[in-house]
Write an enzyme that holds these catalytic residues in place. Structure first.
Site: not given
Length: 696
Positions: A126, A190, A220, A261
Site C-alpha cells: 500500500e 481507515c 492490520n 484479511s
C-alpha cells in the site's frame, strides 16, 4: 473434577473489511473464466489456498498479456498498473476506495511542489503504491517516528490505512514542532481499521486471554496484536484455530478478534472449536501446549511479527518470547525486518524467563555466537588458518575480532621479528594460526608468527633458487647493527657488511642508510645451508676515484671538507668522495708548525689540485697556490700607486731590530719555503722597478 466453562467473546468489529471482501468475492466470481491476482490478494494463508484451489494464480510481474488481472485492495505502483494495461489486460480494480483517495491527494500536492510524507511501512504494497504517485520521492516514516529526512518546506502528511491513530497523532505533533512552513495533515487511517482496533482494546480489557486471528504478514493483524498486548497480558497471534495447541492456557474468558484479511469462516471455526472443548480436552490441550524451557537453553520458535525495535517469537511456551534489537546482531545498524519475516523458523537463546511483562527474553545473536564457537573449534582441530582484524593493543599483546569473537595474539606471536610498537597493527587484517582454544573458558589464542615462519621458509626456497652471485636486486633496509645493515630481498634478509656499504670509510651504517629505505644491492655470496646472503651496496655505484678523474684535472680549484688532521698535513674529502692531501707546507703562505693551527675537522676549504697520481691514486692539494695566484694583481696595484705618487727625497732609515729567530722547520719544508719566497720577492721587485723612469 470440577468442570471449567469457557466463555468465548468475539470483538464487535473483526474480520474482512469491505474492500478485502469485495476483492475476494470478485476473485471467486471470475475464477471459472481464468483470472490472475497481482500479488497475494489478502495476507491470509487460508484464503490464499482457497483461491489457489480455484486456479486464481498470483503473479509478481507484468509479463502476463490479454488476461484478467485483479488489483488487490492494497493497490500497486502506478507504473505496474500502466504496464499491465499496455499488455492488453483487463484490470479488475479492487483497490480500496480510501487508498485510491490517498493516490489523488498525493499526486495533486506533489505536482504543487509539496514535500510528501507517508506514515507507514516502507515495504508494504500500500505504501509503495502511494509513493509511486509522488514519483517515489515521498519521505516514508516508520513506527520509530524518525524525522531525520524531513526538510523545512511546505509539507503534506498522509498515513497507511492500517496505522494506529495514537502514533499518527504523535507524529503530527512532532512535525508541527519542527516545521515552520505550511503542513497539511490528512488522517487517512481507515475508519474500519480504527473501529477494529477500538473493539479489540475494549475486549482485551475484559478477558484473561486474547486470540488474534489473521495472516502473520498482515499489517492490520499485527497492529491488532500490538494494541491488545497493551491491555491484556496473554495475547496470541494465530493463523487459524489449528494453531491453538501452541498457545492456550487454562482461561475461562477468552476474547477473539481478527484482522481485515481474515474471513468470517475462520472466526466461526475458532469459536466452534473452543466451545466444543470439554474440561478434559482443555486440560489435555493445556498440558500438551506447554514446552519445558530453562535459562541458557537454545530452542526453536516461529516468528510472529517484526517491528522496528523487536521480534516476537512463538517458542511453544505459555508465553511468547521477545528479541530486542540489541540481541539480534552484533551490527547495531541492522533492522529487524532485514533479518526476519513472520513465519520464519529460527533458533533462539533463552536469556530470561520473564521480562516483567510475562514475556520470555530471547537472543538470536547468542545462538549465532554458539555456532561460531563450534565452527572455530572445528578450524582449530583441523589446523586451519583464520583471518582476523586487530582491534586494540592490550597488556602482553593484541586483541582481534574473529567472526565476532574476541581472540588474543601474544606480543611474542605478533611477528617473527621483535615488534616494539604493536599499535601499527590496529585496524589491520592478519592471517593467523589458532594455537590455543577452550570453548568452555571462551579462550582463543592466535599466532601470526607461526604463519610468517612458514611463509618465510617458502619464500626462502624461492629466493635462493632465483638469486645468483652478481645479481643486482632491490631490497628494503630492515634494521641496523654496528657491523652492517640487514636488507629484505624478497622476504629473506641479507647482510650488507659495513665495509660493503660505501667506497669510503664508514663509522656506522646509519651514516649511509636508514630502516625502511629502498636500496639496490649486488649479491656477493649465497649460503643456503647457513641461511646467509652477503650483499654489497657500494658495488652498485661508481668508484669515487673514477668519478673524480672523469670530472677533475690538475690545476682545477675544488672545495672539500677536512676529515682528518695529522702532523704532516690534513686530508680533505672532495665532492666525488675521494680524499686529497693538503700538506702542512701548502696550507698557508706563512710558516705554520702544524695543520691544526689553521684548520679544524669539519671545516670546508677551497684548494687547488697540484698533482694527481693515477698509479697510486693520490691527490695533492694546495691552499697556498691559490694565494700565490692572486699576488700579481697585488703587485700591479703597488706599481700604479708608485707611478701616481710624487718623488720624494730618499731618507736613509736606521736599521730595524731583528726579529727573534723562529723554530727551525723540517729540511724539506724549509727548502720549499726558501725557494718559494725568493721567487716571489724577485718577481715583485722586477715588476716594481720596470715601471719606473729615471732622468739623466
Amino acid at each position: 473434577m470440577e468442570l471449567i466453562f469457557i466463555e468465548i467473546i468475539v470483538a464487535n468489529n473483526a474480520g474482512f473489511c469491505g474492500g478485502v471482501k469485495r476483492a475476494v468475492d470478485l476473485a471467486f466470481k471470475n475464477a471459472d473464466e481464468g483470472v490472475y491476482s497481482y500479488g497475494e490478494l489478502v495476507h491470509n494463508q487460508v484464503v490464499t489456498k482457497e483461491l489457489s484451489d480455484k486456479s486464481v494464480m498470483s503473479i509478481d510481474n507484468t509479463d502476463v498479456k490479454n488476461s484478467k488481472v485483479i488489483i488487490r485492495s492494497h493497490g500497486v505502483k502506478k507504473q505496474i498498473l500502466d504496464e499491465l494495461r499496455q499488455n492488453g489486460n483487463e484490470i479488475i480494480d479492487c483497490v480500496c476506495p480510501k487508498v485510491t483517495k490517498i493516490y489523488s491527494i498525493v499526486r495533486e500536492h506533489y505536482e504543487q511542489g509539496y514535500q510528501v510524507v507517508i506514515f507507514g511501512d516502507e515495504n508494504h504494497p500500500e505504501v509503495i503504491g502511494i509513493n509511486s504517485y509522488a514519483d517515489d520521492k515521498g519521505i516514508i516514516i516508520g513506527q520509530d517516528l524518525s524525522l531525520n529526512k524531513i526538510e523545512d518546506k511546505k509539507t503534506i502528511l498522509v498515513s497507511q490505512t492500517t496505522n494506529i491513530p495514537e502514533k499518527f497523532e504523535i507524529l503530527v505533533n512532532s512535525l508541527k514542532n519542527i516545521l515552520n512552513n505550511e503542513i497539511i495533515v490528512y488522517n487517512t487511517i481507515c475508519n474500519a481499521t480504527r473501529l477494529r482496533q477500538e473493539s479489540t482494546i475494549e475486549l482485551a480489557k475484559k478477558v484473561e486471554a486474547m486470540i488474534v486471528l489473521g495472516g502473520k504478514n498482515s499489517s492490520n493483524t499485527k497492529k491488532l496484536y500490538e494494541v491488545a498486548k497493551k491491555h491484556c497480558e496473554n495475547v496470541y497471534l494465530l493463523e487459524s484455530i489449528k494453531d491453538l495447541k501452541y498457545n492456550i492456557k487454562n482461561f475461562v474468558k477468552i476474547g477473539i478478534t481478527a484482522g481485515a484479511s481474515t474471513p468470517r469462516s475462520v472466526i466461526e471455526e475458532a469459536v466452534s472449536s473452543m466451545e466444543n472443548f470439554d474440561n478434559n480436552e482443555m486440560m489435555e490441550a493445556i498440558e500438551n501446549s506447554f514446552k519445558r524451557i530453562k535459562r541458557g537453553e537454545v530452542v526453536e520458535g516461529e516468528v510472529l511479527f517484526v517491528n522496528d525495535t523487536e521480534v516476537m517469537v512463538n517458542i511453544g511456551y505459555r508465553s511468547d518470547g521477545i528479541i530486542s534489537r540489541e540481541e539480534l546482531s552484533n551490527n547495531t545498524d541492522v533492522k529487524p525486518s532485514d533479518l526476519f519475516k513472520p513465519g520464519d523458523m529460527i533458533n533462539v537463546f533463552i536469556m530470561k524467563m520473564d521480562d516483567g511483562d510475562g514475556n520470555v527474553v530471547l537472543s538470536y545473536k547468542r545462538v549465532e555466537s554458539l555456532k561460531i564457537w563450534d565452527e572455530i573449534e572445528e578450524l582449530f582441530n583441523n589446523h586451519q588458518r583464520v583471518t582476523v582484524t586487530v582491534k586494540s593493543v592490550v597488556k602482553g599483546g593484541l586483541t582481534a575480532d574473529l567472526n565476532g569473537l574476541n581472540a588474543f595474539i601474544p606480543a611474542s606471536h605478533a611477528s617473527v621479528r621483535f615488534q616494539r610498537d604493536l599499535s601499527k597493527y590496529v585496524g589491520k587484517e592478519m592471517t593467523c594460526e589458532i594455537i590455543d582454544f577452550d570453548k568452555l573458558k571462551r579462550k582463543i589464542v592466535l599466532s601470526r608468527k607461526n604463519v610468517e615462519t612458514e611463509e618465510l621458509e617458502k619464500n626462502k626456497q624461492e629466493v635462493y633458487s632465483a638469486l645468483k652471485v652478481g645479481d643486482v636486486v632491490e631490497g628494503t633496509v630492515q634494521r641496523l647493527t654496528n657491523f652492517g645493515a640487514f636488507v629484505d630481498v624478497g622476504g629473506v634478509d641479507g647482510l650488507i657488511h659495513i665495509s660493503e656499504l660505501s667506497w669510503n670509510r664508514v663509522k656506522h651504517p646509519s651514516d649511509v642508510v636508514e630502516p625502511g629505505q629502498k636500496v639496490e644491492v649486488e649479491v656477493l655470496n649465497l649460503d643456503e645451508d647457513k641461511n646467509r646472503i652477503a650483499l654489497g651496496l657500494k658495488q652498485t655505484t661508481k668508484k669515487p676515484w673514477d668519478v673524480f678523474t672523469e670530472s677533475v684535472k690538475v690545476g682545477d680549484v675544488v672545495e672539500g671538507k677536512v676529515v682528518n688532521i695529522l702532523e704532516f698535513g690534513a686530508f680533505v674529502r672532495l665532492e666525488s668522495g675521494v680524499d686529497g692531501l693538503l700538506h702542512v707546507s701548502q696550507i698557508s703562505k706563512e710558516h705554520i708548525e702544524k695543520p691544526s693551527d689553521k684548520l679544524t675537522i669539519g671545516e670546508v676549504v677551497t684548494a687547488k689540485i697540484t698533482d694527481i697520481d693515477e698509479e697510486n691514486k693520490k691527490i695533492s692539494l694546495s691552499m697556498k697556490a691559490l694565494i700565490e695566484d692572486e699576488e700579481p694583481e697585488v703587485v700591479e696595484e703597488v706599481k700604479e700607486k708608485v707611478e701616481a705618487e710624487p718623488k720624494e727625497e730618499v731618507v736613509k732609515e736606521k736599521p730595524k731590530a731583528r726579529a727573534p729567530k723562529q723554530p727551525k722547520a723540517p729540511k724539506e719544508v724549509k727548502e720549499y719555503e726558501e725557494q718559494s719566497n725568493e721567487s716571489n720577492i724577485n718577481t715583485a721587485l722586477g715588476d716594481l722597478l720596470g715601471g719606473l723612469k729615471f732622468e739623466d
